[in-house]
Design a protein around this motif. Structure first.
Motif, PDB file in Angstrom:
ATOM      1  N   ASP A  85       0.821  -1.212   0.000  1.00  0.00           N
ATOM      2  CA  ASP A  85       0.000   0.000   0.000  1.00  0.00           C
ATOM      3  C   ASP A  85       0.855   1.262   0.000  1.00  0.00           C
ATOM      4  O   ASP A  85       0.432   2.300  -0.502  1.00  0.00           O
ATOM      5  N   GLY A  96      -0.244   1.129   5.983  1.00  0.00           N
ATOM      6  CA  GLY A  96      -0.470   0.209   4.880  1.00  0.00           C
ATOM      7  C   GLY A  96       0.037  -1.183   5.185  1.00  0.00           C
ATOM      8  O   GLY A  96       0.575  -1.455   6.254  1.00  0.00           O
ATOM      9  N   ASP A  99      -3.797  -3.394  -0.995  1.00  0.00           N
ATOM     10  CA  ASP A  99      -5.121  -3.491  -1.600  1.00  0.00           C
ATOM     11  C   ASP A  99      -4.978  -3.576  -3.118  1.00  0.00           C
ATOM     12  O   ASP A  99      -4.209  -2.812  -3.710  1.00  0.00           O
ATOM     13  N   THR A 133      -6.753  -2.537  -5.445  1.00  0.00           N
ATOM     14  CA  THR A 133      -7.132  -1.308  -6.129  1.00  0.00           C
ATOM     15  C   THR A 133      -6.005  -0.282  -6.092  1.00  0.00           C
ATOM     16  O   THR A 133      -5.900   0.554  -6.980  1.00  0.00           O
ATOM     17  N   TRP A 134      -5.159  -0.349  -5.093  1.00  0.00           N
ATOM     18  CA  TRP A 134      -3.982   0.521  -5.054  1.00  0.00           C
ATOM     19  C   TRP A 134      -2.856  -0.108  -5.865  1.00  0.00           C
ATOM     20  O   TRP A 134      -2.125   0.584  -6.563  1.00  0.00           O
ATOM     21  N   TYR A 138      -9.804  -1.360   1.364  1.00  0.00           N
ATOM     22  CA  TYR A 138     -10.382  -0.022   1.313  1.00  0.00           C
ATOM     23  C   TYR A 138     -11.712   0.051   0.578  1.00  0.00           C
ATOM     24  O   TYR A 138     -12.533   0.895   0.905  1.00  0.00           O
ATOM     25  N   SER A 192     -10.874  -3.972 -10.276  1.00  0.00           N
ATOM     26  CA  SER A 192      -9.474  -3.587 -10.458  1.00  0.00           C
ATOM     27  C   SER A 192      -8.686  -4.705 -11.133  1.00  0.00           C
ATOM     28  O   SER A 192      -7.840  -4.445 -11.998  1.00  0.00           O
TER      29      SER A 192
END
Length: 119
Positions: free
Chosen positions: A7, A17, A22, A24-25, A76, A94
Motif C-alpha cells: 500500500d 499500509g 489493496d 485497487t492501489w 479499502y 481492479s
C-alpha cells in the motif's frame, strides 16, 4: 509476496499500509505504465515496466477465489462513494481492468502468447 504491491512504496513496517496491499492501489503497477505509454507512445518505458505489471496480474490470479477467478480481498473498497460498494466488487473490477490493460500492453510489445493468455 511475489508480484504483490504494498500500500505504501517504499514499504516499511513502520509506515501505514500493508503488504500485500489493496488490489485497487496495487493496480498502479499496471495503470501507470499503461497510461504513460498511451500519452507518450514510449514503448521502451512500457517494455521496462511490463515484467512488474505482469507479476502483479499473476499475483492477483494466484490469490483469486477460486484460484484463477476474481480476487475478493481488499482493505479499502470504494472509500469515496456516497453509496457503499462491496470491497470484493471494487477489487474484482481492479483485477479485470489490470488484466485488460496487460493484454493490450503485451500485444503492443509483441508478446503474442501473453496477449492471448490475458485476453
Amino acid at each position: 509476496v511475489e508480484g504483490s504491491v504494498p500500500d505504501v512504496v517504499p514499504y516499511s513496517r513502520k509506515t501505514y499500509g500493508g503488504w500485500p496491499g489493496d488490489p485497487t492501489w496495487g493496480i498502479a503497477a499496471v495503470e501507470i505504465p499503461y497510461q504513460s505509454w498511451k500519452v507518450s507512445g514510449d514503448k521502451a518505458a512500457l517494455a521496462e515496466a511490463y515484467g512488474g505489471a505482469k507479476a502483479f496480474v499473476d499475483f492477483l490470479s494466484r490469490h483469486a477465489d477460486p484460484p484463477g477467478g476474481l480476487v475478493r480481498f481488499g482493505y479499502y473498497g470504494d472509500w469515496l462513494s456516497l453509496n457503499a460498494t462491496a470491497t470484493p466488487a471494487v477489487s474484482s473490477f481492479s483485477q479485470i481492468l489490470a488484466v485488460q490493460r496487460l493484454a493490450e500492453m503485451a500485444l503492443e510489445l509483441g508478446f503474442v502468447d501473453d496477449a492471448r493468455r490475458y485476453k
